[in-house]
Design a protein around this motif. Sequence first.
Motif, PDB file in Angstrom:
ATOM      1  N   LYS A  65       0.767  -1.067  -0.008  1.00  0.00           N
ATOM      2  CA  LYS A  65      -0.024   0.034  -0.012  1.00  0.00           C
ATOM      3  C   LYS A  65       0.853   1.302  -0.128  1.00  0.00           C
ATOM      4  CE  LYS A  65      -3.951  -2.224   2.292  1.00  0.00           C
ATOM      5  NZ  LYS A  65      -4.530  -2.458   0.765  1.00  0.00           N
ATOM      6  N   ALA A  66       2.204   1.099  -0.268  1.00  0.00           N
ATOM      7  CA  ALA A  66       2.956   2.229  -0.185  1.00  0.00           C
ATOM      8  C   ALA A  66       2.661   3.258  -1.206  1.00  0.00           C
ATOM      9  CB  ALA A  66       4.317   2.045  -0.274  1.00  0.00           C
ATOM     10  N   THR A  67       3.068   4.579  -1.043  1.00  0.00           N
ATOM     11  CA  THR A  67       2.837   5.580  -2.272  1.00  0.00           C
ATOM     12  C   THR A  67       4.125   6.051  -2.752  1.00  0.00           C
ATOM     13  OG1 THR A  67       0.366   6.025  -1.381  1.00  0.00           O
ATOM     14  CG2 THR A  67       1.829   7.457  -2.908  1.00  0.00           C
ATOM     15  N   ALA A  68       4.334   5.885  -4.110  1.00  0.00           N
ATOM     16  CA  ALA A  68       5.710   6.465  -4.365  1.00  0.00           C
ATOM     17  C   ALA A  68       5.854   7.747  -4.547  1.00  0.00           C
ATOM     18  CB  ALA A  68       6.132   5.800  -5.824  1.00  0.00           C
ATOM     19  N   VAL A  69       6.636   8.627  -4.294  1.00  0.00           N
ATOM     20  CA  VAL A  69       6.514  10.063  -4.241  1.00  0.00           C
ATOM     21  C   VAL A  69       8.177  10.611  -4.750  1.00  0.00           C
ATOM     22  CG1 VAL A  69       5.332  10.464  -2.085  1.00  0.00           C
ATOM     23  CG2 VAL A  69       7.588  10.312  -2.070  1.00  0.00           C
ATOM     24  N   VAL A  70       8.150  11.666  -5.679  1.00  0.00           N
ATOM     25  CA  VAL A  70       9.160  12.129  -6.065  1.00  0.00           C
ATOM     26  C   VAL A  70      10.059  13.056  -4.936  1.00  0.00           C
ATOM     27  CG1 VAL A  70       9.809  14.127  -7.628  1.00  0.00           C
ATOM     28  CG2 VAL A  70       8.144  12.739  -8.244  1.00  0.00           C
ATOM     29  N   ARG A  71      10.927  12.360  -4.749  1.00  0.00           N
ATOM     30  CA  ARG A  71      11.797  13.057  -3.735  1.00  0.00           C
ATOM     31  C   ARG A  71      12.430  14.238  -3.974  1.00  0.00           C
ATOM     32  NH1 ARG A  71      16.619   9.232  -0.863  1.00  0.00           N
ATOM     33  NH2 ARG A  71      14.715   8.193   0.008  1.00  0.00           N
ATOM     34  N   ARG A  72      13.284  14.382  -5.135  1.00  0.00           N
ATOM     35  CA  ARG A  72      13.745  15.570  -5.662  1.00  0.00           C
ATOM     36  C   ARG A  72      13.815  15.561  -7.442  1.00  0.00           C
ATOM     37  NH1 ARG A  72      20.236  16.802  -4.385  1.00  0.00           N
ATOM     38  NH2 ARG A  72      20.481  19.080  -5.515  1.00  0.00           N
ATOM     39  N   GLU A  73      13.856  16.764  -7.614  1.00  0.00           N
ATOM     40  CA  GLU A  73      14.014  17.049  -9.161  1.00  0.00           C
ATOM     41  C   GLU A  73      14.926  18.412  -9.486  1.00  0.00           C
ATOM     42  OE1 GLU A  73      10.496  17.018 -12.129  1.00  0.00           O
ATOM     43  OE2 GLU A  73       9.494  17.380  -9.929  1.00  0.00           O
ATOM     44  N   GLN A  74      15.894  18.099 -10.518  1.00  0.00           N
ATOM     45  CA  GLN A  74      16.650  19.031 -10.641  1.00  0.00           C
ATOM     46  C   GLN A  74      17.223  19.173 -12.099  1.00  0.00           C
ATOM     47  OE1 GLN A  74      20.155  19.713  -7.715  1.00  0.00           O
ATOM     48  NE2 GLN A  74      21.323  20.703  -9.507  1.00  0.00           N
ATOM     49  N   GLY A  75      16.967  20.062 -12.846  1.00  0.00           N
ATOM     50  CA  GLY A  75      17.244  20.162 -14.183  1.00  0.00           C
ATOM     51  C   GLY A  75      16.711  18.912 -14.897  1.00  0.00           C
ATOM     52  N   ALA A  76      17.352  17.930 -15.541  1.00  0.00           N
ATOM     53  CA  ALA A  76      17.135  16.927 -16.197  1.00  0.00           C
ATOM     54  C   ALA A  76      17.174  15.527 -15.575  1.00  0.00           C
ATOM     55  CB  ALA A  76      17.981  16.759 -17.536  1.00  0.00           C
ATOM     56  N   THR A  77      17.187  15.795 -14.053  1.00  0.00           N
ATOM     57  CA  THR A  77      17.067  14.653 -13.287  1.00  0.00           C
ATOM     58  C   THR A  77      15.891  14.489 -11.954  1.00  0.00           C
ATOM     59  OG1 THR A  77      18.302  15.530 -11.408  1.00  0.00           O
ATOM     60  CG2 THR A  77      19.504  14.433 -13.231  1.00  0.00           C
ATOM     61  N   VAL A  78      15.309  13.327 -11.892  1.00  0.00           N
ATOM     62  CA  VAL A  78      14.370  13.172 -10.862  1.00  0.00           C
ATOM     63  C   VAL A  78      14.608  11.945 -10.292  1.00  0.00           C
ATOM     64  CG1 VAL A  78      12.739  11.853 -12.730  1.00  0.00           C
ATOM     65  CG2 VAL A  78      11.884  13.159 -10.543  1.00  0.00           C
ATOM     66  N   ILE A  79      14.532  12.015  -8.722  1.00  0.00           N
ATOM     67  CA  ILE A  79      14.647  10.605  -7.962  1.00  0.00           C
ATOM     68  C   ILE A  79      13.170  10.225  -7.482  1.00  0.00           C
ATOM     69  CG2 ILE A  79      15.521  11.923  -6.139  1.00  0.00           C
ATOM     70  CD1 ILE A  79      17.090   9.207  -5.503  1.00  0.00           C
ATOM     71  N   VAL A  80      12.780   9.363  -7.532  1.00  0.00           N
ATOM     72  CA  VAL A  80      11.622   8.707  -6.825  1.00  0.00           C
ATOM     73  C   VAL A  80      11.814   7.798  -5.743  1.00  0.00           C
ATOM     74  CG1 VAL A  80       9.431   7.263  -7.253  1.00  0.00           C
ATOM     75  CG2 VAL A  80      10.236   9.231  -8.795  1.00  0.00           C
ATOM     76  N   ASP A  81      11.060   7.970  -4.725  1.00  0.00           N
ATOM     77  CA  ASP A  81      11.210   6.900  -3.494  1.00  0.00           C
ATOM     78  C   ASP A  81       9.939   6.114  -3.424  1.00  0.00           C
ATOM     79  OD1 ASP A  81      11.335   5.634  -1.105  1.00  0.00           O
ATOM     80  OD2 ASP A  81      11.847   7.561   0.116  1.00  0.00           O
ATOM     81  N   ALA A  82      10.381   4.919  -3.811  1.00  0.00           N
ATOM     82  CA  ALA A  82       9.183   3.721  -3.655  1.00  0.00           C
ATOM     83  C   ALA A  82       8.678   3.696  -2.464  1.00  0.00           C
ATOM     84  CB  ALA A  82       9.747   2.652  -4.436  1.00  0.00           C
ATOM     85  N   ALA A  83       9.382   3.890  -1.450  1.00  0.00           N
ATOM     86  CA  ALA A  83       8.921   3.751  -0.019  1.00  0.00           C
ATOM     87  C   ALA A  83       8.724   2.114   0.518  1.00  0.00           C
ATOM     88  CB  ALA A  83       7.603   4.599   0.061  1.00  0.00           C
ATOM     89  N   ASP A  84       9.656   1.548   0.086  1.00  0.00           N
ATOM     90  CA  ASP A  84       9.376   0.148   0.130  1.00  0.00           C
ATOM     91  C   ASP A  84       8.376  -0.709  -0.284  1.00  0.00           C
ATOM     92  OD1 ASP A  84      12.070   0.030   1.604  1.00  0.00           O
ATOM     93  OD2 ASP A  84      10.884   0.890   3.406  1.00  0.00           O
ATOM     94  N   GLY A  85       7.776  -0.065  -1.604  1.00  0.00           N
ATOM     95  CA  GLY A  85       6.603  -0.718  -2.259  1.00  0.00           C
ATOM     96  C   GLY A  85       6.974  -1.349  -3.232  1.00  0.00           C
TER      97      GLY A  85
END
Length: 334
Positions: A65-85
């Motif tokens: 039931k975890a909800t993935a969230v965007v942790r950080r965006e900068q320029g052409a990059t993005v990192i998503v946290d799957a939150a152990d899902g």
Amino acid sequence: MALISIADAESLAARALERAGASTAAAQATARALVYAEAQGTVSHGLSRVAQYAGHMGAGRVDGKATAVVRREQGATVIVDAADGLAFPACILAIDHAMTKARELGVAVAAVTNSYHFGAAIYHLEAIAAAGMVGLAFSNSPAAINAWGGKRPLFGTNPIAAMFPRRGGEPLAIDLALSEVARGKLMVAAKEGKAIPTGWALDEDGQPTTDPARGLKGSMAPAGGVKGAMLALTVELLVTALTGAHFGFEADSFFEVPGNRPKLGQLFLVIDPAAMGGGEVFAERIETLVAAMLADDGVRLPGARRYALARKAASEGLNVADATLAQMRALAGD
């Protein structure tokens, strides 16, 4: 074997996963990915994983039931946290952001951390190719390959996938793991009491072995020897050092129900050909190479077999192992 339609297989898998603890959205996204792999003949990453994922949710190794969230965006990059899902919703989010950025900037890199098994690597690139862009995917997995010259498994089999769109044809779809063979082949050989070829695995002392049981206690041989080991290291660093994800040796085996939350990493590269040499140049170069490849008898384009099997499954249904189907029905409460 039993015949089941694509739609029925997706529905059954989704119900089984949701009943095991996944949210509706995560269950549906995961079911689509597993059926995709099953339809393309990659059964090791197909519907047999439903029971594994369900078991891991029950053991607390993954939060359905975890909800993935965007942790950080900068320029052409993005990192998503799957939150152990489950990995698929997080990967979808990462790739959606990467495609938007690539259309604007020409290229984008999206990464996922605190993730889980992400199925067939090539699956994640279909949306990118459908948008006319080039996609590459990388992931690590629980340790199976030793550092070159060592004995201890440190790196995962660390799949690499690439997809190149074509005009009027199916994409060129390249997907490979970096072990010489899949670990599952050793498990089958051990169960049947058969020897394995030299070059498939190493024993606990780092020596080549033909005994599958010793290979399972040791490590998988990297594809191409030292070159494969270096590629496995490269993938391991790309998806962990840039994201904070766990290394393969920090994640417990997927083949056991008990264990830790794997917190794996994935990374996707998206390139818009229009921002480089241009769409026309890209298409011409792709088709020139394809024509040269097909002019040589015996050459099969990468992905051609997978797409042929998928077309057949779409029209005739999936042939699924009786045990797998029974397992899913029991999990779904059917």
